[in-house]
Design a protein around this motif. Structure first.
Motif, PDB file in Angstrom:
ATOM      1  N   ARG A  61       9.794  -1.236  -2.491  1.00  0.00           N
ATOM      2  CA  ARG A  61       8.569  -0.513  -2.824  1.00  0.00           C
ATOM      3  C   ARG A  61       7.871  -1.196  -3.990  1.00  0.00           C
ATOM      4  O   ARG A  61       8.498  -1.572  -4.989  1.00  0.00           O
ATOM      5  CB  ARG A  61       8.890   0.942  -3.178  1.00  0.00           C
ATOM      6  CG  ARG A  61       7.627   1.815  -3.354  1.00  0.00           C
ATOM      7  CD  ARG A  61       7.975   3.282  -3.552  1.00  0.00           C
ATOM      8  NE  ARG A  61       8.534   3.538  -4.866  1.00  0.00           N
ATOM      9  CZ  ARG A  61       9.812   3.789  -5.100  1.00  0.00           C
ATOM     10  NH1 ARG A  61      10.679   3.811  -4.090  1.00  0.00           N
ATOM     11  NH2 ARG A  61      10.250   4.015  -6.332  1.00  0.00           N
ATOM     12  N   TYR A  62       6.561  -1.383  -3.856  1.00  0.00           N
ATOM     13  CA  TYR A  62       5.752  -2.024  -4.895  1.00  0.00           C
ATOM     14  C   TYR A  62       4.594  -1.118  -5.268  1.00  0.00           C
ATOM     15  O   TYR A  62       4.092  -0.342  -4.433  1.00  0.00           O
ATOM     16  CB  TYR A  62       5.187  -3.366  -4.398  1.00  0.00           C
ATOM     17  CG  TYR A  62       6.223  -4.452  -4.273  1.00  0.00           C
ATOM     18  CD1 TYR A  62       6.484  -5.324  -5.340  1.00  0.00           C
ATOM     19  CD2 TYR A  62       6.943  -4.616  -3.097  1.00  0.00           C
ATOM     20  CE1 TYR A  62       7.434  -6.328  -5.222  1.00  0.00           C
ATOM     21  CE2 TYR A  62       7.900  -5.612  -2.971  1.00  0.00           C
ATOM     22  CZ  TYR A  62       8.136  -6.462  -4.038  1.00  0.00           C
ATOM     23  OH  TYR A  62       9.088  -7.443  -3.930  1.00  0.00           O
ATOM     24  N   THR A  63       4.141  -1.244  -6.512  1.00  0.00           N
ATOM     25  CA  THR A  63       2.948  -0.538  -6.968  1.00  0.00           C
ATOM     26  C   THR A  63       1.963  -1.550  -7.524  1.00  0.00           C
ATOM     27  O   THR A  63       2.307  -2.363  -8.392  1.00  0.00           O
ATOM     28  CB  THR A  63       3.283   0.494  -8.050  1.00  0.00           C
ATOM     29  OG1 THR A  63       4.150   1.487  -7.494  1.00  0.00           O
ATOM     30  CG2 THR A  63       2.020   1.171  -8.563  1.00  0.00           C
ATOM     31  N   ALA A 123       9.835  -1.658  -7.497  1.00  0.00           N
ATOM     32  CA  ALA A 123      10.396  -0.356  -7.847  1.00  0.00           C
ATOM     33  C   ALA A 123      11.396  -0.453  -8.994  1.00  0.00           C
ATOM     34  O   ALA A 123      11.565   0.503  -9.758  1.00  0.00           O
ATOM     35  CB  ALA A 123      11.063   0.262  -6.620  1.00  0.00           C
ATOM     36  N   ASP A 176      -2.499   2.704  -0.177  1.00  0.00           N
ATOM     37  CA  ASP A 176      -1.498   3.567  -0.799  1.00  0.00           C
ATOM     38  C   ASP A 176      -0.691   4.279   0.287  1.00  0.00           C
ATOM     39  O   ASP A 176      -1.249   4.841   1.232  1.00  0.00           O
ATOM     40  CB  ASP A 176      -2.189   4.583  -1.701  1.00  0.00           C
ATOM     41  CG  ASP A 176      -1.199   5.403  -2.507  1.00  0.00           C
ATOM     42  OD1 ASP A 176      -0.195   4.818  -2.967  1.00  0.00           O
ATOM     43  OD2 ASP A 176      -1.432   6.613  -2.692  1.00  0.00           O
ATOM     44  N   THR A 206      -4.928   2.451  -7.582  1.00  0.00           N
ATOM     45  CA  THR A 206      -3.474   2.265  -7.509  1.00  0.00           C
ATOM     46  C   THR A 206      -3.007   2.418  -6.073  1.00  0.00           C
ATOM     47  O   THR A 206      -3.508   3.272  -5.327  1.00  0.00           O
ATOM     48  CB  THR A 206      -2.753   3.301  -8.390  1.00  0.00           C
ATOM     49  OG1 THR A 206      -3.182   3.144  -9.737  1.00  0.00           O
ATOM     50  CG2 THR A 206      -1.240   3.108  -8.323  1.00  0.00           C
ATOM     51  N   THR A 223       0.773   2.305  -3.846  1.00  0.00           N
ATOM     52  CA  THR A 223       2.218   2.099  -3.740  1.00  0.00           C
ATOM     53  C   THR A 223       2.545   1.897  -2.269  1.00  0.00           C
ATOM     54  O   THR A 223       2.217   2.745  -1.429  1.00  0.00           O
ATOM     55  CB  THR A 223       2.989   3.301  -4.301  1.00  0.00           C
ATOM     56  OG1 THR A 223       2.715   3.424  -5.710  1.00  0.00           O
ATOM     57  CG2 THR A 223       4.500   3.111  -4.120  1.00  0.00           C
TER      58      THR A 223
END
Length: 423
Positions: A126-128, A99, A70, A144, A146
């Protein structure tokens, strides 16, 4: 017998130059087209794409630790998703979104070590990732992360794939990945882990690197079964290498294998025996390379076919080997310029004497028939000549025994060969 330099024209206006200081009876540069494109998406079941119905996130312990971490920045677009799972636990869902809300599909590695997106991630995005796992008692935990991918690198390594989607090849067609410049030896494990092959029906296989790292071949212990479908993804976009370069693109193809058509040439008899599906269908007199310009002994495959072409060897250092000749029904076997082709001028010697500059000379009638029957990837084995086939002079994956071939893999190969890398 002329020197040969080949130029590969990649899909997407990518040019790849490679040359071999080898000699052959032809000097007709090969324009190799490379397959690129979007890999086939995995199915939507959880084990492949992470799109199973969401599991209630009733956490029964601390959050899962997800990788990439993260807050991580400048991650390669080749990043894969993994998580630390408690003993006895099992991942039930992975969701990766950009994103802008776009969802990323993917597949698990066969060993469950990570989840591989179906295509390279986008640069500077940006990825989650949300990973859900279930424990032995049914309790669920979630993690999680990001993270942000790196900007597009300026220094890349060019790659190519000698395989076209929706084409049918011979049983000896290896998967051929090419790199320019070559992959350093210390990077080959990481690169090979991103080279995925699946066959239907399933057949084990292995990769073999040519010594300078410019090519890697994938084949099975024996020729492919007729009717096999081969699906390949060379997933190198954004993969970091030790020389400061990054892989340029992902390349993929799905192709078919046709009937078995095998040619065997014996210098002792000056004859070619042709087998279709294991049965002899024709015996053809041949004339091979004379002693000063011998044909190569080993197993090669048909690399390209030209109904008519010109052999121009005027730059050969030996004046005796300089000529310009129109050739019919030419089938390339090596980068160095060895072909099967019609040679009406040597029909008097075919079956009796070697007079060529390294090629397999046959009559016009036999050459026309062979040309009508063969596919790219059909194998031909020549034995008993004064010269051994040089590794990398053509698609030489079958010139080695299986025991020798697997020694060229950068990763351990299980006895009998590896299965598919992705579930």
């Amino acid at each position: 017998m002329g020197r040969f330099a080949r130029v590969g024209a990649m899909v997407g206006a990518l040019s790849l130059m490679a040359s071999l200081a080898l000699t052959g009876c032809g000097d007709d540069p090969k324009k190799a087209e490379f397959v690129g494109g979007t890999p086939t998406a995995g199915s939507s079941v959880a084990a492949e794409s992470g799109t199973a119905p969401a599991v209630p996130a009733a956490s029964a312990g601390p959050p899962l630790t997800v990788s990439p971490a993260d807050g991580a920045k400048n991650r390669p677009v080749s990043a894969e998703i993994s998580a630390e799972i408690p003993e006895g636990g099992k991942v039930t869902d992975i969701a990766l979104t950009a994103a802008n809300g776009g969802k990323v599909e993917g597949r698990w590695r066969a060993d469950g070590s990570s989840w591989v997106p179906n295509s390279a991630l986008k640069y500077g995005t940006r990825y989650t990732a949300v990973v859900t796992a279930a424990g032995e008692g049914g309790e669920t935990r979630q993690g999680t992360s990001t993270f942000t991918t790196m900007a597009k690198p300026k220094s890349t390594i060019a790659s190519g794939l000698y395989l076209f989607s929706d084409k049918t090849y011979g049983v000896g067609m290896p998967v051929v990945a090419e790199f320019h410049p070559g992959i350093p030896a210390k990077d080959r494990k990481a690169v090979q882990k991103r080279m995925f092959v699946r066959t239907d029906p399933p057949q084990p296989g292995a990769w073999h690197w040519v010594s300078n790292g410019t090519q890697a071949y994938y084949r099975a212990p024996e020729y492919w079964k007729s009717g096999t479908t081969i699906t390949v993804r060379i997933a190198l976009a954004g993969i970091p290498l030790s020389n400061g370069k990054y892989g340029n693109v992902d390349r993929s193809a799905t192709a078919k294998i046709g009937r078995s058509f095998v040619m065997k040439v014996d210098n002792a008899t000056k004859k070619m025996t042709v087998y279709e599906d294991g049965q002899v269908v024709r015996t053809i007199p041949v004339s091979l390379g004379k002693k000063s310009t011998p044909s190569s002994s080993g197993t090669m495959v048909v690399m390209e076919k030209k109904e008519s072409t010109t052999f121009d060897t005027r730059d050969d250092p030996d004046p005796a080997n300089r000529y310009v000749t129109e050739i019919d029904f030419a089938q390339r076997l090596t980068w160095g310029g060895e072909y099967i082709h019609a040679a009406p001028w040597s029909e008097h010697a075919q079956g009796r004497q070697n007079v060529s500059h390294g090629c397999v000379n046959v009559s016009t009638a036999h050459a026309k028939w062979l040309f009508s029957q063969t596919k790219v990837g059909d194998p031909i084995t020549i034995k008993g000549t004064e010269r051994k086939l040089t590794a990398g002079n053509g698609w030489t994956a079958w010139s080695l025994s299986w025991a020798e071939f697997v020694k060229g893999s950068a990763l351990p190969v299980p006895e009998g060969g590896s299965g598919p890398d992705l579930a």
